[in-house]
Structures are given as structure tokens and as C-alpha cells.
Design an enzyme around this catalytic site. Structure first.
Site, short mmCIF file in Angstrom:
data_model
loop_
_atom_site.label_atom_id
_atom_site.label_comp_id
_atom_site.label_asym_id
_atom_site.label_seq_id
_atom_site.Cartn_x
_atom_site.Cartn_y
_atom_site.Cartn_z
N ASP A 49 -6.37 1.18 1.17
CA ASP A 49 -6.27 1.40 2.62
C ASP A 49 -7.60 1.00 3.26
OD1 ASP A 49 -8.09 3.39 2.08
OD2 ASP A 49 -7.09 4.90 3.30
N LYS A 99 0.83 -1.21 0.00
CA LYS A 99 0.00 0.00 0.00
C LYS A 99 0.87 1.26 0.00
CE LYS A 99 -1.44 2.38 3.35
NZ LYS A 99 -1.89 2.87 4.63
#
Ligand code: SF4
Length: 219
Positions: free
Chosen positions: A139, A121
Site C-alpha cells: 500500500d 493489493k
């Protein structure tokens, strides 16, 4: 799960709601951004920005972060969750940047994920925001919204969510979709008390319909 057509229609609505969505982590350059994203794990962007205001005044380069003890760095970021591990990771990351990357943050995703504290991420955020490479970081907001809307299955992990979104969304929209899903999740489809009663997606949203049914049944 939603069809590709319906998913893109929903993303168009979210696009209209948050046309100017962008990264809310304050930063001056790719290095600052990497530090900020690393600090943001399990922590809000607002908290990170409060800490980086003084942090970025004190530290400008990887060498700066290595010029103090890890205890001092821990103290500087103490108000952030997991600050002990994050301070250790920041110094390990800075050491590797100096040793292997000439003190600069690499632009390649495959290199970024080799850095301590940098997962998939974080690397997606850095390549897209700092270097303009299309990427769709997942996220907590992106994951929650995608699942509530029915774009993904409840049981999907973050990598599966990312794969599904990247298959449906045209590559040139990946980065913007990432920011817009975050804004939608942060300001509208919030974890607690999502604004279903004023949501333009309510008719097609499986979570919204479930919540509506609970309210109707209770009346
Ligand atoms: Fe989120 Fe509710 Fe809108 Fe569904 S209807 S997207 S759960 S705010």
C-alpha cells in the site's frame, strides 16, 4: 539499493518497534474484510472503521447489499472518498459472489482479483488476513517506506516493490512484514514530517540522511 543483509537488519529493527502490528480494519469475516479493504482505497483505515461500524450492522451478506438501491448504498458510505464508484463496485462484487461463488469470498488470489474493485493489493490483504496465506500487499505506506530506506528504487511501481520485498523477505514473514511496514509508515516514517531525529534507522536510511543534510546545510 540496499543489500539483502542490510534490508533484513532494518526489517528486524522495525519488527522490534512494532511486534504486534496487525490489520486495523474492523471486520467479522472474509466478506466484511473484502468490503472494508475495497472501501479503504485512497482513504484511511480510521475513516473506513467509522463507516463500517454502522454499515456492518445494516448489511451482513452479499444479498443484503443487493436489497437496496445503489443510491442508498452510496448514502451509507458517503463520507468515504470515491463513494459512488465504491458503492457500484460493492454491488457488482456481491452479484458476482452470488452468481459464481455461492455467496462466499473465494480463497484463491487468482479468483479474488476477478472481483469488481479488487486489485492485487486488496487480494493480498484478503488472502493473508482472512485466510492465513502468506502475502505482502504493497500500500502507500509500504511503498513509501521501502523507497525511503533504499530497499527499492524510487521509480519502481507497486508490483516491482512487492517483487523485491518478496524476494528478500522469507515467505513466512511476508504477512507480518506487510503489517509492520504499514505501522512504521503510519506512526513513525509518516508521509509528512517523518521522525528522522529519533529513528533507529537514520544512519543507513538514504532519505533520512538527505533530510539531515538539508537541515545541517541550512544551519
Ligand atoms: Fe523514515 Fe526518517 Fe527513519 Fe528514514 S530516517 S526511515 S525517512 S523516519
Amino acid at each position: 539499493m540496499l543489500s539483502k543483509k542490510k534490508t533484513l537488519e532494518m526489517l528486524d529493527v522495525i519488527d522490534e518497534m512494532f511486534p504486534d502490528a496487525e490489520c486495523e480494519l474492523n471486520h467479522r469475516n472474509p466478506f466484511d474484510l473484502t468490503i472494508a479493504v475495497l472501501l479503504s482505497a485512497q482513504c484511511t483505515d480510521a475513516t473506513v472503521n467509522r463507516v463500517t461500524r454502522s454499515l456492518f450492522e445494516k448489511y451482513h451478506t452479499p444479498a443484503d447489499y443487493l436489497s437496496v438501491s445503489v443510491e442508498e448504498l452510496m448514502e451509507d458510505i458517503r463520507s468515504i472518498g470515491l463513494y459512488r464508484n465504491k458503492a457500484k463496485n460493492i454491488q457488482a462484487l456481491c452479484r458476482l459472489l452470488i452468481d459464481e461463488y455461492d455467496g462466499k469470498v473465494p480463497e484463491e488470489h487468482s479468483e479474488l482479483v476477478k472481483l469488481p474493485g479488487v486489485g492485487r493489493k486488496t487480494a493480498n490483504v484478503v488472502v493473508s488476513v482472512a485466510f492465513g496465506v502468506p502475502a505482502l500487499a504493497v500500500d502507500t505506506h509500504v511503498e513509501r517506506v521501502s523507497k525511503r530506506l533504499g530497499i527499492c528504487r524510487w521509480k519502481d511501481n507497486v508490483t516491482e516493490v512487492e517483487t523485491t520485498l518478496c524476494r528478500i523477505v522469507p515467505e513466512e514473514r511476508w504477512t507480518q512484514t506487510h503489517h509492520q511496514l504499514i505501522f512504521f509508515g503510519r506512526y513513525h516514517c509518516t508521509a509528512k514530517n517523518p521522525k528522522c531525529n529519533v529513528c533507529p534507522l537514520l544512519d543507513d536510511c538514504r532519505e533520512g540522511q538527505k533530510r539531515k543534510k538539508v537541515i545541517v546545510d541550512a544551519e
